[in-house]
Design a protein around this motif. Structure first.
Motif, mmCIF file in Angstrom:
data_model
loop_
_atom_site.group_PDB
_atom_site.id
_atom_site.type_symbol
_atom_site.label_atom_id
_atom_site.label_comp_id
_atom_site.label_asym_id
_atom_site.label_seq_id
_atom_site.Cartn_x
_atom_site.Cartn_y
_atom_site.Cartn_z
ATOM 1 N N VAL A 118 0.769 -1.102 0.010
ATOM 2 C CA VAL A 118 -0.027 -0.082 0.137
ATOM 3 C C VAL A 118 0.974 1.269 -0.086
ATOM 4 N N LEU A 119 2.000 1.303 0.327
ATOM 5 C CA LEU A 119 3.022 2.224 0.471
ATOM 6 C C LEU A 119 4.127 2.369 -0.513
ATOM 7 N N ARG A 120 4.060 1.259 -1.451
ATOM 8 C CA ARG A 120 5.257 0.897 -2.434
ATOM 9 C C ARG A 120 5.173 2.160 -3.350
ATOM 10 N N GLY A 121 4.262 2.794 -3.714
ATOM 11 C CA GLY A 121 4.300 3.855 -4.788
ATOM 12 C C GLY A 121 4.958 5.117 -4.207
ATOM 13 N N TYR A 122 4.927 5.459 -3.060
ATOM 14 C CA TYR A 122 5.572 6.420 -2.331
ATOM 15 C C TYR A 122 6.890 6.214 -2.174
ATOM 16 N N SER A 123 7.216 4.951 -1.594
ATOM 17 C CA SER A 123 8.540 4.748 -1.484
ATOM 18 C C SER A 123 9.367 4.655 -2.877
ATOM 19 N N GLU A 124 8.713 4.207 -3.812
ATOM 20 C CA GLU A 124 9.348 4.217 -4.976
ATOM 21 C C GLU A 124 9.712 5.362 -5.489
ATOM 22 N N ARG A 125 8.733 6.579 -5.537
ATOM 23 C CA ARG A 125 9.181 7.885 -5.829
ATOM 24 C C ARG A 125 10.275 8.665 -5.099
ATOM 25 N N VAL A 126 10.329 8.084 -3.687
ATOM 26 C CA VAL A 126 11.337 8.674 -2.900
ATOM 27 C C VAL A 126 12.752 7.883 -3.426
ATOM 28 N N ARG A 127 12.782 6.630 -3.741
ATOM 29 C CA ARG A 127 14.001 6.291 -4.181
ATOM 30 C C ARG A 127 14.295 6.480 -5.320
ATOM 31 N N THR A 128 13.496 6.791 -6.702
ATOM 32 C CA THR A 128 13.774 7.395 -7.673
ATOM 33 C C THR A 128 14.478 8.819 -7.502
ATOM 34 N N GLU A 129 14.043 9.584 -6.732
ATOM 35 C CA GLU A 129 14.383 10.927 -6.461
ATOM 36 C C GLU A 129 15.967 10.805 -5.933
ATOM 37 N N LEU A 130 16.289 9.902 -5.086
ATOM 38 C CA LEU A 130 17.542 9.666 -4.442
ATOM 39 C C LEU A 130 18.445 9.256 -5.479
ATOM 40 N N ALA A 131 18.119 8.372 -6.276
ATOM 41 C CA ALA A 131 18.695 7.700 -7.301
ATOM 42 C C ALA A 131 19.348 8.822 -8.437
ATOM 43 N N ALA A 132 18.854 10.040 -8.481
ATOM 44 C CA ALA A 132 19.304 11.137 -9.189
ATOM 45 C C ALA A 132 20.217 11.920 -8.733
ATOM 46 N N ARG A 133 20.584 11.541 -7.639
ATOM 47 C CA ARG A 133 21.861 12.124 -6.931
ATOM 48 C C ARG A 133 23.111 11.672 -7.559
ATOM 49 N N PRO A 134 24.316 12.563 -7.460
ATOM 50 C CA PRO A 134 25.740 11.814 -7.819
ATOM 51 C C PRO A 134 25.789 10.429 -7.029
ATOM 52 N N PHE A 135 26.251 9.751 -8.054
ATOM 53 C CA PHE A 135 26.514 8.262 -7.527
ATOM 54 C C PHE A 135 27.600 8.182 -6.465
ATOM 55 N N PRO A 136 28.546 9.059 -6.487
ATOM 56 C CA PRO A 136 29.589 8.758 -5.323
ATOM 57 C C PRO A 136 29.014 9.538 -4.157
ATOM 58 N N ASP A 137 28.017 10.520 -3.970
ATOM 59 C CA ASP A 137 27.402 10.753 -2.967
ATOM 60 C C ASP A 137 26.398 9.717 -2.420
ATOM 61 N N LEU A 138 25.847 9.124 -2.898
ATOM 62 C CA LEU A 138 24.841 8.034 -2.819
ATOM 63 C C LEU A 138 25.523 6.769 -2.262
ATOM 64 N N VAL A 139 26.610 6.420 -2.736
ATOM 65 C CA VAL A 139 27.372 5.350 -2.298
ATOM 66 C C VAL A 139 28.003 5.818 -0.799
ATOM 67 N N GLN A 140 28.332 7.014 -0.681
ATOM 68 C CA GLN A 140 28.875 7.543 0.700
ATOM 69 C C GLN A 140 27.982 7.435 1.631
ATOM 70 N N MET A 141 26.531 7.700 1.475
ATOM 71 C CA MET A 141 25.385 7.418 2.327
ATOM 72 C C MET A 141 25.334 5.974 2.590
ATOM 73 N N VAL A 142 25.430 4.889 1.563
ATOM 74 C CA VAL A 142 25.396 3.570 1.960
ATOM 75 C C VAL A 142 26.646 3.265 2.949
ATOM 76 N N ARG A 143 27.789 3.767 2.618
ATOM 77 C CA ARG A 143 29.086 3.528 3.216
ATOM 78 C C ARG A 143 28.990 3.890 4.946
ATOM 79 N N GLN A 144 28.384 5.056 4.996
ATOM 80 C CA GLN A 144 27.986 5.750 6.324
ATOM 81 C C GLN A 144 26.911 5.808 6.732
ATOM 82 N N PRO A 145 26.185 4.939 7.229
ATOM 83 C CA PRO A 145 24.664 5.218 7.705
ATOM 84 C C PRO A 145 24.628 6.131 8.908
ATOM 85 N N PRO A 146 23.455 6.686 9.234
ATOM 86 C CA PRO A 146 23.113 7.391 10.202
ATOM 87 C C PRO A 146 22.832 6.492 11.678
#
Length: 209
Positions: A56-84
């Motif tokens: 039921v929440l998948r559509g919203y989650s996918e929109r957020v994921r798509t927006e994040l995917a548009a970031r520069p890839f090295p920045d995205l990977v750094q967010m994976v590497r160092q979680p909050p």
């Protein structure tokens, strides 16, 4: 104490950078950029993370994921590497319990989609930790399977599950069993001993989370 979840996380981040944002994964239709964004949503977006599991929440989650995917890839990977540290999924208390299987699986999702991939040597301690996850996943995923199923990892243990009487044996190293039981049968190196019709059902079952 070994931090196998951290080891898998860092190895996956390194691999992301090595293969680049457009490399394939074994997740149908997803590139490495897509997978990295998925991991960021899971850990950093409590408003969107539940959509990974709840239709039921998948559509919203996918929109957020798509927006994040548009970031520069090295920045995205750094967010994976160092979680909050505030994330309930990645703080020091929960990290090993919650993230070992997640990051092991996704590390292999990238590795096994690349040409010429080969099995890697996984430390016995990590295999033992993965086996603990296999026990629970086996009981969850195979509890209604029509067969008397034994899941065996030599040197680590075995678990029985299923509802039928036909004997079924699934054997492999714990890491391979993790891959098999989470919907990655086509790339998991397991041995199955049972009638061919039952094996076909196992290899095509929808085990994904």
């Amino acid at each position: 104490m070994a931090r196998f979840a951290q080891m898998e996380r860092q190895a996956l981040a390194d691999l992301f950078l090595a293969v680049g944002p457009d490399a394939p994964t074994i997740n149908d239709g997803w590139t490495t950029r897509d997978l990295a964004a998925h991991l960021v949503v899971r850990e950093r977006r409590p408003d969107a993370g539940p959509g990974i599991w709840l239709p039921v929440l998948r559509g919203y989650s996918e929109r957020v994921r798509t927006e994040l995917a548009a970031r520069p890839f090295p920045d995205l990977v750094q967010m994976v590497r160092q979680p909050p540290v505030w994330s309930p999924l990645s703080n020091p208390i929960t990290d090993e319990l919650v993230n070992l299987m997640e990051f092991f699986i996704h590390h292999e999702d990238v590795r096994r989609a690349q040409q010429g991939w080969e099995p890697r040597e996984i430390p016995p301690g990590e295999q033992a930790a993965l086996w603990k996850r296999v026990v629970g996943v086996s009981k969850l995923r195979l509890r209604r399977f029509d067969g008397a199923v034994r899941v065996v990892a030599d040197g680590y243990g075995e678990v029985t599950t299923g509802t039928g009487s036909d004997p079924v044996l699934i054997s492999a190293a714990p890491g391979e069993l993790v891959m098999f039981l989470t919907g990655r049968q086509r790339v998991a190196q397991v041995q199955i001993d049972c009638p061919a019709t039952i094996e076909e059902r196992l290899r095509n079952a929808g085990f994904g989370f």
